[in-house]
Structures are given as structure tokens and as C-alpha cells.
Design an enzyme around this catalytic site. Sequence first.
Site, PDB file in Angstrom:
ATOM      1  N   ARG A  20      46.319  56.928  34.123  1.00  0.00           N
ATOM      2  CA  ARG A  20      46.980  56.283  32.985  1.00  0.00           C
ATOM      3  C   ARG A  20      47.486  57.279  32.020  1.00  0.00           C
ATOM      4  O   ARG A  20      48.827  56.745  31.548  1.00  0.00           O
ATOM      5  CB  ARG A  20      45.951  55.399  32.517  1.00  0.00           C
ATOM      6  CG  ARG A  20      45.695  54.275  33.340  1.00  0.00           C
ATOM      7  CD  ARG A  20      44.646  53.189  32.692  1.00  0.00           C
ATOM      8  NE  ARG A  20      44.655  51.780  33.569  1.00  0.00           N
ATOM      9  CZ  ARG A  20      43.524  51.105  33.751  1.00  0.00           C
ATOM     10  NH1 ARG A  20      42.657  51.461  33.193  1.00  0.00           N
ATOM     11  NH2 ARG A  20      43.686  50.214  34.556  1.00  0.00           N
ATOM     12  N   LYS A  59      39.306  34.784  45.317  1.00  0.00           N
ATOM     13  CA  LYS A  59      39.323  33.378  44.907  1.00  0.00           C
ATOM     14  C   LYS A  59      40.720  32.784  45.168  1.00  0.00           C
ATOM     15  O   LYS A  59      41.539  33.234  44.283  1.00  0.00           O
ATOM     16  CB  LYS A  59      38.697  33.475  43.338  1.00  0.00           C
ATOM     17  CG  LYS A  59      37.472  33.586  43.309  1.00  0.00           C
ATOM     18  CD  LYS A  59      37.224  33.734  41.742  1.00  0.00           C
ATOM     19  CE  LYS A  59      35.599  33.124  41.584  1.00  0.00           C
ATOM     20  NZ  LYS A  59      35.701  33.231  39.980  1.00  0.00           N
ATOM     21  N   GLY A 109      44.342  45.658  41.103  1.00  0.00           N
ATOM     22  CA  GLY A 109      43.704  46.695  41.369  1.00  0.00           C
ATOM     23  C   GLY A 109      43.257  46.744  42.690  1.00  0.00           C
ATOM     24  O   GLY A 109      43.399  47.936  43.001  1.00  0.00           O
ATOM     25  N   GLY A 149      46.110  42.273  35.544  1.00  0.00           N
ATOM     26  CA  GLY A 149      46.305  40.967  34.862  1.00  0.00           C
ATOM     27  C   GLY A 149      47.763  40.467  34.597  1.00  0.00           C
ATOM     28  O   GLY A 149      48.203  39.668  34.548  1.00  0.00           O
TER      29      GLY A 149
HETATM   30  P1  AMP Z   1      40.207  39.440  43.881  1.00  0.00           P
HETATM   31  O1  AMP Z   1      39.708  39.903  42.726  1.00  0.00           O
HETATM   32  O2  AMP Z   1      40.195  37.778  43.921  1.00  0.00           O
HETATM   33  O3  AMP Z   1      41.783  40.020  44.372  1.00  0.00           O
HETATM   34  O4  AMP Z   1      39.511  39.802  45.168  1.00  0.00           O
HETATM   35  C1  AMP Z   1      39.181  41.138  45.560  1.00  0.00           C
HETATM   36  C2  AMP Z   1      37.928  41.112  46.218  1.00  0.00           C
HETATM   37  O5  AMP Z   1      37.894  40.044  47.489  1.00  0.00           O
HETATM   38  C3  AMP Z   1      37.712  42.389  47.077  1.00  0.00           C
HETATM   39  O6  AMP Z   1      36.574  43.001  46.538  1.00  0.00           O
HETATM   40  C4  AMP Z   1      37.214  41.907  48.569  1.00  0.00           C
HETATM   41  O7  AMP Z   1      35.984  42.480  49.094  1.00  0.00           O
HETATM   42  C5  AMP Z   1      37.119  40.605  48.524  1.00  0.00           C
HETATM   43  N1  AMP Z   1      37.353  39.802  49.545  1.00  0.00           N
HETATM   44  C6  AMP Z   1      38.354  39.895  50.399  1.00  0.00           C
HETATM   45  N2  AMP Z   1      38.396  39.181  51.490  1.00  0.00           N
HETATM   46  C7  AMP Z   1      37.223  38.555  51.480  1.00  0.00           C
HETATM   47  C8  AMP Z   1      36.279  37.532  52.490  1.00  0.00           C
HETATM   48  N3  AMP Z   1      36.787  37.333  53.455  1.00  0.00           N
HETATM   49  N4  AMP Z   1      35.057  37.589  51.971  1.00  0.00           N
HETATM   50  C9  AMP Z   1      34.381  38.055  50.914  1.00  0.00           C
HETATM   51  N5  AMP Z   1      34.934  38.490  50.088  1.00  0.00           N
HETATM   52  C10 AMP Z   1      36.405  39.085  50.322  1.00  0.00           C
END
Ligand code: AMP
Length: 390
Positions: free
Chosen positions: A36, A197, A349, A372
Site C-alpha cells: 500500500r 455470500k 481482497g 469495499g
Molecule cells: P466473499 O468475502 O463473499 O468474497 O467470500 C470469500 C470467501 O468465500 C473465501 O474465503 C472463500 O473460501 C469462500 N467460499 C468460496 N466458495 C465457497 C464455498 N463453495 N463454500 C464455502 N465458502 C466458500
Amino acid sequence: MPKQLTDLDLKNRRVLVRVDFNVPLDKDLNVTSDARIRESLPTIQAILKAGGRPVLMAHLGRPKGKVVESMRLRPAAQRLQQLLGSPVKTVSDCIGSEAESASRALAAGECLVLENLRFHDAEENGDPAFAAALAKNGDVYVDDAFGAAHRAHASVSGVPRLLPAAMGLLMQKELDAFHKVLHTPARPFVAILGGAKVSDKLPVIENLLAKVDILIIGGAMAYTFLVQQGHKVGTSLVEKDLVAEAGKVLAMCRSAGKQLLLPLDHVCAAEFKADSKASVHVGDIPDGLMGLDIGPQTIELYKQALQGAKTIIWNGPMGVFEMAAFCRGTEAVAHAVAKSGAFTVVGGGDSVAAAEKTGVVKQLSHVSTGGGASLELLEGKVLPGVAALG
Ligand code: AMP
């Protein structure tokens, strides 16, 4: 677009620059990644070259309005001094007479780093009186902290209303890349969205649907869509309250003639553990298993969709890429994005970490420094830090 650095008169002026120095420190307070700080160098060097006196302000960690010794900015300032090879001074607060005198005492070629902004609650509250106190440390203002531009904090959206203001070179690079993708994309334009999510990404999906030609969905968020389509997904992560909303998105895609690609097969396991036995299942996922990565057929489908793309935006991993057994989908997508020859923007990230792990960063057009902030741009929002620049 806001004013640029070259639109400001910088010579002999104190240039109050909001930077993103939120760097990781080890227990001995050594900077463990100076990425950064390096990203802010072009702006700081350009100000020095133009005869300006950079007064840098930043936050580090979450001190929640109190002075926390381990969150002082001195280690970041020392690293900056090494990188610049010219003097970088520090003070014990970001407002008050010590800071203002130090800013006025700066000689040509010197920089000042003010103390952690978040030692004051007033920063995150966007307090106008605090913004006015910060503004006393500069004659003009430059925002180069893209990673904080989605926060209506005093240093981000208050100070620029009080001084002549412009964006720094990093901020400009970020805004240019997202502007190109969102407003003048070469086609076909493919968006890849993944992560845990669906709730976090629905506003992005809804905004991008109107703009993209193909939307690729992976990661756990795909299961909410698959449930809506009547698939069995075992114990995979599903946001049940969003199944109906996922149905609306699928209907919107159909009526707009857009392609939305979902996983055809899945790498599954009984538990969310690095050493749990992995197996591939096509279509439905058996009871007792959860999908943790996209399978080989899906990888092929997604690779083909990416091959002809001229613009690609990628945010979110295709599976649990942190675990070796479930990282293949994300790595394959990273390679396909890198090889596509398209204008490629990666944000968030986890996708940036995956691109780094796969060694493809140099082949990407733009790797965003703000998770973000980049998500909010993809949602179609105007960032408070950008709005304040006028
Ligand atoms: P996000 O912060 O919503 O972008 O999610 C990122 C996280 O989603 C990472 O730490 C991944 O390990 C998790 N992730 C991705 N695919 C899956 C899955 N099929 N089941 C559980 N966690 C997941």
C-alpha cells in the site's frame, strides 16, 4: 471526473494527501507488506517534484477513537522514508499545534506523516469540526486513498470541501479502470462473481446485468441460484431468504437475453476442512456433502466464456481457494482471465490474493487496491470520497 493533481498549484504549498497506509505490522511493529505504501509513491513523488510539501494522513487498524501504541503510523513513515530516500517526519497527533507547526516547518523535499486519524472518533463520524482541524495542516488537498473512498469519514469527505481538492494518481488509475469497464466496455463484456455470500453481491449483480453480455457465478453464492432452479445442494451454503430474489435475477437475465452461467459440477466434501475427502459430483450434490469448488466441466464452460471476452471484471473466488483441495476452480479462472487478452479488472481482497497466488498479476490490466470501494463502484454507487472532490 474530479480535478487531477496537475490542476492544482502545488509549488511551495502544503499538500494534504489522504493515503492508504493501512499496512499489516508484526508483533515487533515491522511492516510485513509495504504494497500500500508503494502504491502511493507515484503521487507523493509527483508532489515533491512539483515543489509541494506532502503532509500525509492515513488510518491504521481499528483503534476505535483511542490512542493505541501498536497502531501508530511511525513504522509506515519509516518504510516510506526508505522507499523515497528522502526525509519523512512524524508527529504524535493528526490535529493541533504540533501537527500544524510541523506542516509549516517542512523544507523542500521533505514529507510529514500525521498520526493515525482513527485515534479520534471524530474521523469515522465525519465530524466537520475535526475536518476543519485537519484542513489546517494543508493548503490544498489530494485524495489517493481509493481503499477508503467509500467511507464518508472526515479526512475523505470533509476536508476536500474546505480546500482546493484533486484526486491522486492511484485514485485516478482506479477510477479510470472502473469507468472504462462500467461505461465504455469493449464487447463481449464478461463479469465473474464469486465468494461466500449472495447477499453481498446482489446489488452488484443487479447493476451489472444491464451492462454485461455474460455473467459467470461461482463460489458458495451459486448454490442459492441452484436451489432456485430446483437442484439439490446437500449441506452447501445457501441463503434461503434470498432464493426468491435469485429467481428474479434469473428471470431478468432471460428477459434481457443475457447469459448467466452457473456451475454444472462441484468439488464436494463432507466437512469444511482442508483434509476432508474431496469428490466431484455433476448436477445435484448428494445429501451430507457440501460444494466447496467448481468442478472440471464448469471450469471448461467458464474458460470458453472467457476466451472471446474483450472486457472482464472479476470479483470473488470460485471456491474455498485457501484450501489446496478446493482452489483449482479459482486458479483456473485466474489463468483464463490472464490469458484472455481482454481488458481485465480484478477487485476484492480474495480475488486479488488468488491472482497473486497464481502468479498472474502482471498479466492483468488493473488490480484494484480497494475491495469495499470497488464493490460499491460495481453496485453503481458514487463513492463519498469521489463526490466530495467535486
Ligand atoms: P466473499 O468475502 O463473499 O468474497 O467470500 C470469500 C470467501 O468465500 C473465501 O474465503 C472463500 O473460501 C469462500 N467460499 C468460496 N466458495 C465457497 C464455498 N463453495 N463454500 C464455502 N465458502 C466458500
